[in-house]
Write an enzyme that holds these catalytic residues in place. Structure first.
Site, PDB file in Angstrom:
ATOM      1  N   GLY A 153       1.051  -1.143  -0.162  1.00 51.25           N
ATOM      2  CA  GLY A 153       0.101  -0.005  -0.011  1.00 51.25           C
ATOM      3  C   GLY A 153       1.068   1.280   0.032  1.00 51.25           C
ATOM      4  N   ILE A 192       2.291   3.203   2.366  1.00 54.70           N
ATOM      5  CA  ILE A 192       3.425   3.005   3.181  1.00 54.70           C
ATOM      6  C   ILE A 192       4.400   2.158   2.723  1.00 54.70           C
ATOM      7  CG2 ILE A 192       4.268   2.690   5.573  1.00 54.70           C
ATOM      8  CD1 ILE A 192       1.774   3.722   6.806  1.00 54.70           C
ATOM      9  N   ARG A 239      -1.563  -8.884  -1.567  1.00 58.78           N
ATOM     10  CA  ARG A 239      -2.654 -10.035  -1.936  1.00 58.78           C
ATOM     11  C   ARG A 239      -2.854  -9.583  -3.450  1.00 58.78           C
ATOM     12  NH1 ARG A 239      -7.485  -8.281   1.364  1.00 58.78           N
ATOM     13  NH2 ARG A 239      -6.725  -6.091   0.866  1.00 58.78           N
ATOM     14  N   THR A 277       5.800  -2.155  11.997  1.00 55.87           N
ATOM     15  CA  THR A 277       5.481  -0.657  12.141  1.00 55.87           C
ATOM     16  C   THR A 277       3.939  -0.513  11.614  1.00 55.87           C
ATOM     17  OG1 THR A 277       6.281   0.174  10.193  1.00 55.87           O
ATOM     18  CG2 THR A 277       7.541   0.624  11.747  1.00 55.87           C
ATOM     19  N   GLU A 279      -2.159  -0.796  22.889  1.00 57.71           N
ATOM     20  CA  GLU A 279      -1.245   0.355  22.937  1.00 57.71           C
ATOM     21  C   GLU A 279      -0.375   0.748  24.274  1.00 57.71           C
ATOM     22  OE1 GLU A 279      -1.062   3.357  20.648  1.00 57.71           O
ATOM     23  OE2 GLU A 279      -1.789   1.651  19.435  1.00 57.71           O
ATOM     24  N   HIS A 319       4.941   3.115  20.023  1.00 54.47           N
ATOM     25  CA  HIS A 319       4.120   3.499  18.995  1.00 54.47           C
ATOM     26  C   HIS A 319       4.279   4.739  18.251  1.00 54.47           C
ATOM     27  CE1 HIS A 319      -0.289   2.767  16.873  1.00 54.47           C
ATOM     28  NE2 HIS A 319       0.768   3.014  16.051  1.00 54.47           N
ATOM     29  N   ILE A 320       5.642   5.312  17.662  1.00 54.15           N
ATOM     30  CA  ILE A 320       5.668   6.523  17.406  1.00 54.15           C
ATOM     31  C   ILE A 320       6.001   6.606  15.845  1.00 54.15           C
ATOM     32  CG2 ILE A 320       7.379   7.020  19.475  1.00 54.15           C
ATOM     33  CD1 ILE A 320       9.712   6.601  17.743  1.00 54.15           C
ATOM     34  N   GLY A 321       5.406   5.703  15.225  1.00 50.54           N
ATOM     35  CA  GLY A 321       5.665   5.544  13.712  1.00 50.54           C
ATOM     36  C   GLY A 321       4.984   6.787  12.999  1.00 50.54           C
TER      37      GLY A 321
END
Length: 316
Positions: A156, A158, A178, A232, A263, A283-285
């Site tokens: 996709g 990212i 896919r 990520t 989280e 979770h800083i992406g």
């Protein structure tokens, strides 16, 4: 008749910036309330929603017990890419349209992938500790990205941005998706081949029933003992216990993880905390100043397009 917009949690922008976006994108008669703190529970979420027809949120779970109290809710603008934290079945049943903010963190997340990869390859955490304890580079021989085979699972937006950066670093890129994607310089292969041949495997799939546990014990066993895994995407895409065991047993060399089964803060008994050769981030992406600014704009535009009868970025 005016409509009410309830922003039920922080968006990473100030109240003043939110007001400016409201004035720029929304009709003057929209009444907006911005809650710049996290709600402590579902009851507080429900109270914040109140009688609003328009609701904006980020990544806090919004379940049926909170949504069902908001009898007027017609539209959710989710300031996030994934919507697995939202009660989507309930929204479908109640004809509540849900839009996301896909695209806002393409650069932020893909750049973190390489921060984690370089951090692992060059043993940066150990290097920092060595300097602080008056040691030398002894035992800190690293690796280069150049010339490595880089596997991207999920092509996709990212994933495609990650491909570009991998190519810029001089990597051979394998891709798994896919559906077939035509991306210059990417050899699209099946997942088994990608896992077997890649030196670095980076995950970029949404969390769905099909992708939950996508990388488990069997998949990790296919990887090279020198390979590293970067996640990520979403925590449950990887079997946490299986990954911790693979790291402990030396099945794979290392892992860079930004997402977990829930989280952060994560539980003290999470096996990744004791697994060797890990680089963990809370979770800083998506969390860059630039990304959060882009996200807020998209979130407000989603509301504007819904009010014009032309909803965009619809997820249901």
């Amino acid at each position: 008749m005016s409509q009410k917009l309830a922003i039920i949690e922080p968006l990473g922008i100030s109240e003043e910036e939110a007001q400016q976006l409201k004035e720029q994108y929304l009709p003057a008669d929209v009444e907006m309330t911005y809650y710049n703190t996290k709600a402590k529970d579902a009851a507080e979420q429900a109270a914040r929603i109140g009688d609003a027809s328009l609701v904006m949120l980020a990544n806090s779970p919004l379940r049926e017990d909170a949504l069902s109290k908001g009898a007027n809710v017609k539209f959710l603008s989710v300031a996030f890419t994934g919507v697995d934290h939202v009660a989507m079945d309930y929204c479908r049943g109640k004809d509540i349209i849900v839009s996301n903010c896909s695209g806002y963190a393409n650069e932020a997340v893909s750049e973190l992938v390489f921060g984690l990869a370089i951090g692992l390859y060059r043993k940066l955490a150990a290097c920092d500790a060595a300097v602080r304890s008056e040691k030398t580079r002894e035992g800190l021989l690293g690796f280069e990205l150049s010339g490595k085979t880089f596997g991207v699972v999920g092509l996709g937006a990212i994933g495609r941005q990650t491909v570009k950066l991998a190519q810029a670093f001089g990597c051979k890129v394998l891709g798994y998706n896919r559906s077939q994607k035509d991306i210059a310089g990417v050899e699209q292969v099946d997942l088994e081949t990608l896992l077997k041949e890649s030196d670095i495997v980076s995950l970029h799939v949404p969390l769905t029933e099909a992708t939950k546990g996508l990388i488990g014990e069997a998949e990790l066993a296919l990887m090279k003992p020198t390979a590293i895994l970067i996640n990520t995407a979403r925590g449950p895409v990887v079997d946490t216990a299986a990954l911790a065991k693979a790291l402990t047993d030396g099945t794979i060399a290392a892992a860079g993880i930004d997402v977990f089964d829930g989280e952060p803060p994560i539980a003290a008994d999470n096996p990744l905390l004791k697994a060797p050769n890990t680089l963990l981030a809370p979770h800083i992406g998506f969390a860059t100043k630039e990304a959060l600014a882009k996200r807020a704009v998209i979130a407000f535009k989603n509301v504007a397009m819904y009010l014009q009868g032309k909803p965009q970025n619809v997820m249901n």
